[in-house]
Design a protein around this motif. Structure first.
Motif, PDB file in Angstrom:
ATOM      1  N   ILE A 104       0.858  -1.186   0.000  1.00  0.00           N
ATOM      2  CA  ILE A 104       0.000   0.000   0.000  1.00  0.00           C
ATOM      3  C   ILE A 104       0.896   1.240   0.000  1.00  0.00           C
ATOM      4  O   ILE A 104       1.680   1.443   0.924  1.00  0.00           O
ATOM      5  N   HIS A 105       0.799   2.039  -1.039  1.00  0.00           N
ATOM      6  CA  HIS A 105       1.648   3.216  -1.176  1.00  0.00           C
ATOM      7  C   HIS A 105       1.397   4.218  -0.048  1.00  0.00           C
ATOM      8  O   HIS A 105       0.250   4.488   0.315  1.00  0.00           O
ATOM      9  N   GLY A 106       2.487   4.777   0.474  1.00  0.00           N
ATOM     10  CA  GLY A 106       2.385   5.825   1.478  1.00  0.00           C
ATOM     11  C   GLY A 106       2.305   7.198   0.833  1.00  0.00           C
ATOM     12  O   GLY A 106       2.326   7.335  -0.394  1.00  0.00           O
ATOM     13  N   PRO A 107       2.238   8.249   1.629  1.00  0.00           N
ATOM     14  CA  PRO A 107       2.084   9.612   1.095  1.00  0.00           C
ATOM     15  C   PRO A 107       3.274  10.102   0.279  1.00  0.00           C
ATOM     16  O   PRO A 107       3.148  11.096  -0.436  1.00  0.00           O
ATOM     17  N   VAL A 108       4.430   9.406   0.376  1.00  0.00           N
ATOM     18  CA  VAL A 108       5.598   9.836  -0.398  1.00  0.00           C
ATOM     19  C   VAL A 108       5.367   9.662  -1.891  1.00  0.00           C
ATOM     20  O   VAL A 108       6.068  10.275  -2.712  1.00  0.00           O
TER      21      VAL A 108
END
Length: 322
Positions: A104-108
């Motif tokens: 799950i991609h983070g905010p970066v």
């Protein structure tokens, strides 16, 4: 994009116009802080990251949000706190309904990252940005994920409040192209700020550039020619900050414990190229190098005890090197 311009001179003129339009839109929201806005935009067009240092209430966060809106880029804000974990920045793996792990991609994973109060999180979490800022990618569970382009980290830091903060490691600081110092507005500017923000009118800004255009202009900046003597001046300026180096003066040996590395030389050249173009020139001169030098060098040199005792600031030492 290249097909739109018949020559690099025409493209350079287009970059200058884009810079002026972008700056004018930002000025609808940000009153004053002209040099700060200029530095942020130079960092954007030079494909660099920016550290904004100033006391609370100087619109650091608002500036970054406004830049993202004007440039029509995806934007994520990360509020750095002592309990923030690396996975809160880059993302993590979870067990899906199909019994397989998925990332799950983070905010970066965005074009512009606002790292708000970056010095409020421990070094372990700060280090989560190192790979992202240098390689424009992140690695999780042995898998490397490329970040969207263009990619910028615009971080803020409060210089006066030290309780509950963690100094940024030198490796982290070195990845920022600019360390931009924000000062209090003038009386007239503050009057305008209060007038603009205590009524019901909300300033609307137009989108000036998109990601594809920014990437093109970043490549254009790299293609700007630079004469050998200006290139040598930039490299010599960085080398003169190293007290153990062959170019160190007695003043540097006395006032500095540590100097800037080769990345500073690279940023001095790129910054000078961009500064020249937005100033209407087609090749940088020594004045362009000096115009960007303080913001590039001030976080890369470490003052000695002697310098602190004499009240010599990093900016004054850099001025001596000119």
């Amino acid at each position: 994009m290249q097909a739109e311009y018949r020559s690099e001179v025409e493209a350079a003129d287009a970059l200058k116009r884009a810079y002026e339009l972008t700056r004018a839109e930002i000025a609808k929201v940000i009153v004053g802080q002209d040099e700060v806005v200029k530095s942020v935009l130079i960092a954007v067009f030079s494909n660099g990251h920016c550290l904004l240092v100033g006391v609370p209430g100087l619109a650091k966060t608002l500036l970054v949000q406004t830049v993202a809106r004007v440039l029509d880029l995806n934007f994520n804000r990360i509020q750095f706190t002592p309990d923030l974990m690396p996975s809160d920045i880059i993302g993590s793996e979870i067990l899906g309904e199909d019994r397989n792990f998925k990332f799950i991609h983070g905010p970066v994973f965005s074009n512009i990252i606002l790292a708000d109060e970056i010095n409020r999180t421990p070094p372990k979490t700060q280090a989560a940005l190192l790979e992202a800022m240098q390689e424009k990618s992140v690695t999780a569970s042995g898998v490397t994920y490329k970040l969207a382009q263009p990619f910028f980290v615009l971080a803020t830091q409060n210089p006066i409040e030290q309780e509950g903060t963690y100094p940024l490691p030198e490796a982290q600081l070195d990845r920022f192209m600019f360390n931009v110092a924000l000062n209090y507005p003038t009386f007239a500017e503050e009057l305008q700020v209060v007038k603009n923000t205590t009524g019901t009118t909300v300033a609307e800004v137009k989108k000036i550039l998109n990601g594809e255009q920014i990437i093109y202009f970043q490549q254009l900046v790299r293609n700007i020619p630079i004469t050998d003597h200006v290139l040598e001046y930039a490299v010599r300026l960085a080398a003169k900050t190293r007290p153990q180096g062959e170019l160190a003066t007695p003043l540097v040996k006395r006032l500095l414990n540590w100097g800037a590395g080769p990345r500073a030389s690279q940023f001095l050249v790129l910054g000078a190229k961009c500064h020249a173009v937005i100033s209407g020139k087609y090749s940088p001169d020594i004045e362009d190098v000096q115009a960007v030098a303080k913001a590039i060098l001030r976080h890369r040199i470490v003052r000695s005890y002697q310098a602190e005792a004499e009240g010599m600031s990093t900016d004054r030492i850099i001025e001596q090197l000119f």
